[in-house]
Design an enzyme around this catalytic site. Structure first.
Site, PDB file in Angstrom:
ATOM      1  N   HIS A 148       0.988   4.302  -2.703  1.00  0.00           N
ATOM      2  CA  HIS A 148       1.307   5.694  -2.834  1.00  0.00           C
ATOM      3  C   HIS A 148       2.384   6.062  -3.715  1.00  0.00           C
ATOM      4  O   HIS A 148       2.312   7.250  -4.106  1.00  0.00           O
ATOM      5  CB  HIS A 148       1.166   6.284  -1.623  1.00  0.00           C
ATOM      6  CG  HIS A 148       0.005   5.996  -0.670  1.00  0.00           C
ATOM      7  ND1 HIS A 148      -1.305   6.530  -1.286  1.00  0.00           N
ATOM      8  CD2 HIS A 148      -0.012   5.716   0.833  1.00  0.00           C
ATOM      9  CE1 HIS A 148      -2.076   6.408  -0.113  1.00  0.00           C
ATOM     10  NE2 HIS A 148      -1.443   5.801   0.910  1.00  0.00           N
ATOM     11  N   HIS A 160       0.961  -1.360  -0.055  1.00  0.00           N
ATOM     12  CA  HIS A 160      -0.150  -0.014   0.057  1.00  0.00           C
ATOM     13  C   HIS A 160       0.865   1.386   0.108  1.00  0.00           C
ATOM     14  O   HIS A 160       0.524   2.061  -0.970  1.00  0.00           O
ATOM     15  CB  HIS A 160      -0.918  -0.187   1.328  1.00  0.00           C
ATOM     16  CG  HIS A 160      -1.866   1.315   1.579  1.00  0.00           C
ATOM     17  ND1 HIS A 160      -3.052   1.088   1.766  1.00  0.00           N
ATOM     18  CD2 HIS A 160      -1.228   2.537   1.805  1.00  0.00           C
ATOM     19  CE1 HIS A 160      -3.453   2.518   1.938  1.00  0.00           C
ATOM     20  NE2 HIS A 160      -2.256   3.269   1.957  1.00  0.00           N
ATOM     21  N   GLU A 161       1.952   1.214   0.993  1.00  0.00           N
ATOM     22  CA  GLU A 161       2.790   2.403   0.933  1.00  0.00           C
ATOM     23  C   GLU A 161       3.748   2.958  -0.024  1.00  0.00           C
ATOM     24  O   GLU A 161       3.789   3.631  -0.590  1.00  0.00           O
ATOM     25  CB  GLU A 161       3.439   2.432   2.375  1.00  0.00           C
ATOM     26  CG  GLU A 161       2.699   2.513   3.382  1.00  0.00           C
ATOM     27  CD  GLU A 161       1.733   3.803   3.877  1.00  0.00           C
ATOM     28  OE1 GLU A 161       1.750   4.691   3.053  1.00  0.00           O
ATOM     29  OE2 GLU A 161       0.737   3.719   4.533  1.00  0.00           O
ATOM     30  N   GLU A 219      -6.467   6.724  -0.916  1.00  0.00           N
ATOM     31  CA  GLU A 219      -6.432   5.422   0.233  1.00  0.00           C
ATOM     32  C   GLU A 219      -6.848   4.195  -0.780  1.00  0.00           C
ATOM     33  O   GLU A 219      -6.176   3.123  -0.530  1.00  0.00           O
ATOM     34  CB  GLU A 219      -6.989   5.748   1.276  1.00  0.00           C
ATOM     35  CG  GLU A 219      -6.359   6.755   2.201  1.00  0.00           C
ATOM     36  CD  GLU A 219      -5.126   6.488   2.320  1.00  0.00           C
ATOM     37  OE1 GLU A 219      -4.509   5.600   2.425  1.00  0.00           O
ATOM     38  OE2 GLU A 219      -4.322   7.517   2.593  1.00  0.00           O
TER      39      GLU A 219
END
Length: 734
Positions: free
Chosen positions: A454, A449-450, A507
């Site tokens: 992103h 995810h990070e 997100e």
């Protein structure tokens, strides 16, 4: 009887963030560095009180004065004499701990108000019987009077944060609407000013709207500062509206932050850290986001430090408009063993990025390999503590210069531990597997995810000189087959363009990347999962996401049809996408629980994750990225709003399911953090017990050096929140 969602239960989990071993291994210089950075973060974090609600700072000061004179144990004896039961006293301690942990009287995760779970007259009697009240009756009476009404008020508008009649916010004066926020954003864009460190106050001047933009800074003069051709401050006429830009918001707190950052400079490990702190200090002194950006550039260059930190007005989740940053500061120590896994993930990034479902032209021209470390948090000041972070949030830096990822190991270790009897909405046969693999699967999801969520995806931009960062003649939109026809212009950013949906949409994109890439065996083996274990990690990761989507309904306000938490909205959207995929991939049914009350049951067909599930996420993720890259606000909003809808008309009655989720919800844990204290030439770590009382003590001891001055400054800052021309202390929010 108050609805249980508006108070914190007596049995709420309170966990210690253990950093003692990591801290012990630091050198004396590193300990000093960590100490002074922590002091800067804790003082800056108090700005969140002023960013949350009109009454938060008053309540904080009231509690600090009470507990500075008497410990929770000493005050309990007083409580008994005033007729307060032990349950009621515990409810008061939980409320106080909640206010400290959230830095205000609204939950940092969900943005709903919480009030004390004991009668107002009993709390008033306790306040009056306290030693603090005996010592200063006039001041304490005035303090109680200033906040007691709002402390307990649950009028519709005060139940949650929001703009205008939707809720309470102190990023804007109470008379501001969405139209005012949009006008201010246009003005800021025209002046090339970031909204991150600002608040907006509106007043009426003879029938004409006048706006005051206030920059967070220690300096209150509106002079030109180093690096500026002309001062950004002053009065301006914009679209027939009067705008004034001023410095000095949260001035005493920003002064403290700058002071402690300067102290930390003496113990910096290298030149990048020294320059970083110098720029941060300049940013908080003069209210300059450009200086903070410069500091962030040095921060990115500071690869693999032993003591990692970041500080400033960072996340925009709680600004109802989505462009103002809440203050946060963290200081943490690198966990070397866990960081090795993340380093392997970074090394594999260039192999994994092409696996994402969008054309090559929609990916950044070069992947700037970031630092990705696992950290044990020593200090996290602000409204709440995340599990992972990808920063800085400045799009121009992220696109062309890079970023860093951190996973907060000691937060993950305690925040997501679950007991079987509290595991809602799953089949019995899934529960043991879920408990076994929830931690490891979440670690994989946070990493993906990070770093690749992103950290991926290009934004198409035409700069002020008219130059494009993509080839207009060649790049086509994969959704339409037509040439790309929209992009970001000049100083437009993702946040300023997509405003109210930007946080949750991003997100959602990052969560989808995690679900999609965790299907690759190579990813799972980086984290040490092979064979059947790897398949179980995938299953629990997807099952966890589906369950989180259902749990997300707790964070939806039916009355205003609005979401209060970006991540939970994102997970609900993913649940809808996977339900829509059909073919029996996800099941969601309403049932009656063993207690005879409404319940729900989630199922996931693990044999269809790699086919039906993967295809559904592939299609949706590609749409999200294309709409984001091309600055297609209209298309993006239509898509995201569609899947965010909570209705009773589809195959699933989400309105009724929301009631079931509220009936069976579990409160999020609160964290107790250690303090650091200089003793001679060394720094001591002071730990506290894992209880509401321990959390309270950590805060009263945190600010004991200058408590009275600090409390006076916080109360003074309250008066300054009211724009001139208005009278009364909380007039602007009534």
């Amino acid at each position: 009887m108050v609805d249980s969602q508006y108070y914190l239960p007596n049995e709420i989990g309170v966990a210690s963030l253990d950093c003692s071993e990591a801290f012990r291994l630091l050198s004396p210089q590193e300990k000093m560095y960590a100490h002074y950075l922590s002091r800067a973060a804790w003082y800056g974090g108090l700005a969140v009180l002023l960013q949350t609600s009109p009454e938060s700072a008053d309540i904080f000061v009231l509690l600090q004065r009470i507990f500075r004179k008497q410990t929770p144990a000493q005050l309990e004896q007083v409580a008994t004499t005033t007729g307060i039961s032990s349950e009621e006293y515990q409810a008061f301690l939980v409320y106080a701990a909640g206010l400290y942990a959230n830095m205000g009287n609204y939950k940092s995760f969900g943005d709903t108000k919480f009030i004390p779970n004991l009668p107002k007259d009993k709390l008033k009697a306790l306040v009056k019987a306290s030693q603090a009240f005996q010592d200063q009756p006039t001041e304490m009476e005035a303090l109680w009077d200033s906040c007691s009404c709002l402390l307990y008020s649950l009028e519709d508008r005060q139940k949650q944060l929001g703009l205008g009649d939707k809720g309470i916010t102190t990023y804007f004066s109470g008379n501001c609407s969405l139209e005012d926020a949009e006008m201010a954003q246009k003005f800021l864009d025209s002046k090339k000013l970031s909204a991150y460190n600002t608040r907006l106050f509106k007043r009426d001047n003879g029938g004409k709207a006048c706006y005051e933009v206030r920059l967070a800074s220690a300096v209150q003069k509106d002079c030109t500062v180093e690096g500026e051709c002309e001062s950004c401050c002053g009065s301006f006429n914009f679209e027939d509206k009067e705008f004034t830009v001023k410095r000095g918001d949260y001035a005493p707190l920003m002064e403290k932050v700058s002071y402690y950052l300067q102290q930390a400079q003496a113990y910096a490990a290298n030149e990048n850290q020294r320059k970083m702190l110098e720029e941060y200090s300049r940013s908080f002194t003069f209210g300059s986001v450009d200086a903070h950006k410069e500091g962030s550039r040095y921060w990115i260059k500071d690869k693999g430090p032993i003591v990692e930190s970041y500080i400033g007005f960072i996340e925009s989740y709680r600004d109802p408009f989505g462009s103002r940053g809440e203050f946060e500061g963290f200081i943490a120590v690198v966990n070397k063993a866990m960081s090795e896994r993340f380093a392997k993930l970074v090394s594999s990034a260039e192999v994994l990025l092409p696996e994402l479902p969008w054309p090559r032209e929609f990916e950044k021209d070069t992947f700037l390999k970031p630092d990705f470390t696992s950290l044990d948090v020593l200090t996290f000041a602000g409204s709440g503590i995340p599990a992972g972070i990808n920063i800085p949030n400045y799009d121009d830096i992220r696109q062309s210069e890079g970023f860093k990822n951190v996973s907060l190991g000691n937060v993950l270790a305690v925040a997501y531990a679950t007991q079987k009897d509290k595991l809602t909405f799953l089949q019995e046969e899934d529960k043991d597997l879920f408990i076994k693999w929830k931690g490891p699967s979440f670690e994989v999801q946070v990493g993906l995810h990070e770093l690749l969520g992103h950290g991926s995806g290009k934004l198409f931009v035409q700069d002020d000189m008219g130059k494009f960062n993509f080839d207009q003649s060649k790049v086509t939109n994969p959704e339409t087959g037509e040439p790309v026809s929209s992009w970001y212009r000049g100083s437009e950013t993702w946040d300023s363009k997509f405003s109210t949906i930007a946080s949750s949409y991003e997100e959602c994109r990052a969560e989808c990347v995690g679900l999609y890439l965790c299907l690759i065996k190579q990813v799972l083996s980086i984290f040490g999962h092979e064979g059947q274990d790897a398949e179980d990690v995938v299953y629990v990761n997807w099952l966890s996401m589906v369950r989180a989507g259902l749990l997300g309904l707790e964070f939806y306000t039916a009355e205003s049809k609005s979401w209060r938490q970006a991540h939970m909205q994102a997970r609900f959207v993913i649940l809808r996408v996977l339900l829509e995929a059909g073919e029996g991939l996800v099941g969601l049914e309403e049932v009656t629980g063993q207690d005879g009350k409404p319940d729900a049951r989630i199922t996931l067909d693990r044999s269809k994750i790699h086919t039906v599930g993967k295809n559904a996420i592939h299609r949706f993720l590609c749409k999200l990225q294309v709409l984001k890259a091309t600055a297609d606000v209209e298309g993006g909003r239509a898509l995201y709003d569609l899947y965010s809808t909570v209705d009773d008309g589809s195959a699933h009655n989400f309105v009724r399911l929301r009631e079931t989720v509220l009936l069976r919800k579990e409160a999020r844990k609160m964290f107790v953090q250690a303090n650091t204290r200089v003793s001679g030439d060394s720094v001591e770590l002071v730990d506290y017990e894992s209880s509401a009382a321990g959390l309270i003590r950590s805060f009263t001891e945190r600010f004991q050096d200058d408590a009275e001055q600090l409390e006076a400054d916080l109360l003074d800052a309250k008066f300054e929140e009211i724009p001139s021309g208005r009278s009364g202390r909380i007039a602007r929010h009534q």
